[in-house]
Design a protein around this motif. Structure first.
Motif, PDB file in Angstrom:
ATOM      1  N   ASP A 236       0.850  -1.191   0.000  1.00  0.00           N
ATOM      2  CA  ASP A 236       0.000   0.000   0.000  1.00  0.00           C
ATOM      3  C   ASP A 236       0.891   1.248   0.000  1.00  0.00           C
ATOM      4  O   ASP A 236       1.062   1.918   1.012  1.00  0.00           O
ATOM      5  N   THR A 237       1.431   1.562  -1.163  1.00  0.00           N
ATOM      6  CA  THR A 237       2.372   2.675  -1.274  1.00  0.00           C
ATOM      7  C   THR A 237       1.623   4.006  -1.265  1.00  0.00           C
ATOM      8  O   THR A 237       0.397   4.042  -1.371  1.00  0.00           O
ATOM      9  N   ARG A 244      -6.135   5.796  -4.963  1.00  0.00           N
ATOM     10  CA  ARG A 244      -7.387   5.383  -4.313  1.00  0.00           C
ATOM     11  C   ARG A 244      -8.235   6.599  -3.946  1.00  0.00           C
ATOM     12  O   ARG A 244      -9.435   6.624  -4.153  1.00  0.00           O
ATOM     13  N   LYS A 245      -7.557   7.626  -3.427  1.00  0.00           N
ATOM     14  CA  LYS A 245      -8.267   8.820  -2.978  1.00  0.00           C
ATOM     15  C   LYS A 245      -8.945   9.508  -4.172  1.00  0.00           C
ATOM     16  O   LYS A 245     -10.118   9.890  -4.109  1.00  0.00           O
ATOM     17  N   ILE A 246      -8.191   9.654  -5.261  1.00  0.00           N
ATOM     18  CA  ILE A 246      -8.738  10.338  -6.445  1.00  0.00           C
ATOM     19  C   ILE A 246      -9.933   9.549  -6.998  1.00  0.00           C
ATOM     20  O   ILE A 246     -11.010  10.102  -7.225  1.00  0.00           O
ATOM     21  N   HIS A 315      -7.462  -3.913  -7.159  1.00  0.00           N
ATOM     22  CA  HIS A 315      -6.231  -3.889  -6.361  1.00  0.00           C
ATOM     23  C   HIS A 315      -6.009  -2.529  -5.718  1.00  0.00           C
ATOM     24  O   HIS A 315      -5.460  -2.443  -4.616  1.00  0.00           O
ATOM     25  N   ILE A 316      -6.423  -1.461  -6.409  1.00  0.00           N
ATOM     26  CA  ILE A 316      -6.283  -0.123  -5.829  1.00  0.00           C
ATOM     27  C   ILE A 316      -7.070  -0.061  -4.511  1.00  0.00           C
ATOM     28  O   ILE A 316      -6.656   0.561  -3.547  1.00  0.00           O
ATOM     29  N   PHE A 317      -8.205  -0.780  -4.470  1.00  0.00           N
ATOM     30  CA  PHE A 317      -9.030  -0.761  -3.258  1.00  0.00           C
ATOM     31  C   PHE A 317      -8.741  -1.946  -2.338  1.00  0.00           C
ATOM     32  O   PHE A 317      -9.535  -2.243  -1.444  1.00  0.00           O
ATOM     33  N   ASP A 318      -7.616  -2.601  -2.588  1.00  0.00           N
ATOM     34  CA  ASP A 318      -7.197  -3.733  -1.737  1.00  0.00           C
ATOM     35  C   ASP A 318      -8.267  -4.805  -1.606  1.00  0.00           C
ATOM     36  O   ASP A 318      -8.471  -5.373  -0.522  1.00  0.00           O
ATOM     37  N   LYS A 337      -4.686 -11.343   8.128  1.00  0.00           N
ATOM     38  CA  LYS A 337      -3.587 -10.376   8.217  1.00  0.00           C
ATOM     39  C   LYS A 337      -4.153  -8.953   8.266  1.00  0.00           C
ATOM     40  O   LYS A 337      -3.700  -8.098   9.030  1.00  0.00           O
ATOM     41  N   MET A 338      -5.153  -8.745   7.430  1.00  0.00           N
ATOM     42  CA  MET A 338      -5.785  -7.426   7.354  1.00  0.00           C
ATOM     43  C   MET A 338      -6.401  -7.065   8.704  1.00  0.00           C
ATOM     44  O   MET A 338      -6.283  -5.951   9.189  1.00  0.00           O
ATOM     45  N   LEU A 339      -7.074  -8.035   9.306  1.00  0.00           N
ATOM     46  CA  LEU A 339      -7.725  -7.779  10.595  1.00  0.00           C
ATOM     47  C   LEU A 339      -6.690  -7.530  11.689  1.00  0.00           C
ATOM     48  O   LEU A 339      -6.897  -6.710  12.580  1.00  0.00           O
TER      49      LEU A 339
END
Ligand code: DC
Length: 432
Positions: A236-237, A244-246, A315-318, A337-339
């Motif tokens: 997540d660079t 993602r924000k845009i 993938h941009i939104f994981d 892992k995410m949790l």
């Protein structure tokens, strides 16, 4: 990651020739495993070691250095620093090699060496037990076969070209003997792997065999590359977050123009939660992502990632790809892992769109993870037809804590799943 093509089969089926051509055509590293056994045999002959002198053989194995080098369009074999490409094909070596390759210690050492040679490379490996023993998970497994007379004829012609002096009947006998020996080894016996593609080359030309295998390998490589693209975990660079924000800002603006979105309830600003919602349309997941300030990573079926644009977008939104109709341990690991990292995970317990209407069995992955990790579940009821300009209600409920449901008891997990779904249904029908 390696890509392994295993070509197995008895002597004289054209493995060597076909493997060499394919390695050049498909840019695969060629590993002739028979050559490694031939090297051990030559080293034993050079040191005057007999087949039953196991300690001496072990010593040879401990010190042996075998290298396969691609040179001048062919493969050079180097044994302890000496080029032995021709020597290992001699009559003496050929008549002894099958017995040498039956010695357990030799097999273990060579299988280890062959695995090492393939590490991190895209390889094509020919031998007897590549698909069954050395690489039981090889990407492509081919078993080449041909009747014994045809194989002897081919070897005879090959030997004549190389100036090796053996009569046709000598070769036929030697091949029959080797077949017998190769098939009855204690470890790494020659046999067809259950998932191997068998090609009988008796009446096929070399180009025909090459073409057949090439097509199989190309198809598999495409699949493997696609899987790699889908399952590669992207870090997540900062650039990832900016994109993602845009995209989220643009999608949110469009979403709010197209739908009259009404949200009740709230997802806490911090901490891990599993958001479990009902699934009516692909656009409901987008709604949950858009109305949350925090990133929500949903789990989505692998097929969605086949499209290159969607693959990039998801993938941009994981979004986590999951293989359906099987226990996808990889997806489960990524979710856990995410949790653990304090993120929000989105799951549709129905497992498919309109699952409740279709009366599908609820998926209990969310409840399993909630119990295993102690992370609370936030139920979410979504109501809407998702027709343009219609209303969409997204109702988040209070977090449900399943930490008292200790253990992995299936009944408890099913019970927790039902509680989650009951809450979702209640929230779906919530009057606003
Ligand atoms: O393919 P080739 O003729 O060079 O092989 C020489 C011998 O080594 C043959 O008798 C079988 C044995 N061999 C083996 O047991 N396992 C392999 N993976 C490769 C060859």
């Amino acid at each position: 990651m390696s890509f392994i093509v295993a070509i197995d089969g008895p002597a004289g089926t054209g493995k060597g020739t076909v493997t060499e051509i394919l390695s050049k055509k498909m840019k695969l590293v060629n590993i002739d495993t028979g050559a490694t056994y031939r090297c051990v045999t030559l080293a034993m002959i050079n040191a005057n070691v007999a087949l039953n002198e196991i300690d001496k053989i072990k010593e040879i194995l401990n010190n042996i250095r075998i290298e396969l080098r691609n040179e001048n369009g062919g493969q050079a074999v180097i044994l302890n620093g000496e080029v032995v490409t021709e020597k290992i094909r001699s009559k003496e070596v050929t008549s002894l090699v099958s017995q040498v390759s039956s010695i357990k210690e030799v097999r273990l050492a060579m299988a280890g060496l062959q695995r090492k040679m393939a590490e991190g490379k895209n390889v094509i490996m020919e031998g007897r037990d590549i698909g069954t023993y050395v690489f039981p998970n090889a990407d492509v497994k081919i078993y080449l076969d041909a009747n014994v007379e045809e194989r002897a004829k081919r070897r005879f012609k090959q030997n004549q070209e190389k100036g090796i002096d053996m009569t046709y009947s000598e070769i036929l006998e030697s091949i029959k003997k080797r077949d017998e020996n190769d098939k009855n080894k204690e470890i790494g016996a020659l046999k067809v792997a259950s998932d191997a593609i068998v090609i009988d080359t008796t009446y096929m030309t070399i180009p025909e065999v090459v073409k057949t295998i090439q097509e199989i390998v190309q198809k598999k490589k495409k699949e493997v590359d696609l899987q790699e693209k889908i399952y590669r975990v992207r870090p997540d660079t900062k650039w990832h977050r900016i994109q993602r924000k845009i995209i989220k800002t643009i999608c949110s603006a469009i979403y709010h123009v197209v739908y009259r979105v009404k949200v009740t309830g709230k997802v806490p600003d911090q901490g891990s939660y599993i958001i479990c919602a009902n699934h009516v349309s692909y656009l409901d997941a987008a709604g949950v992502v858009i109305v949350n300030k925090r990133k929500v990573s949903f789990v989505a079926k692998e097929d969605l990632f086949y499209n290159p644009f969607l693959n990039w977008f998801l993938h941009i939104f994981d979004i986590i790809p999951i293989k359906r109709n099987m226990q996808d341990m990889e997806a489960m690991k990524r979710c856990l892992k995410m949790l653990k990292s304090g993120d929000l995970l989105g799951i549709f317990p129905e497992g498919t769109r309109k699952g409740l209407e279709k009366n599908v069995k609820l998926k209990n992955g969310a409840a399993y993870m909630a119990i295993k990790t102690g992370v609370p579940v936030i139920p979410c009821g979504i109501k809407g037809t998702f027709k343009p300009f219609s209303r969409v209600n997204i109702n988040f409920g209070d977090p449900i804590d399943f930490s008292k449901y200790k253990g992995q008891d299936k009944e408890k997990i099913d019970e927790a799943t039902q509680i989650i779904m009951d809450n979702i249904i209640m929230l779906t029908n919530k009057e606003i």
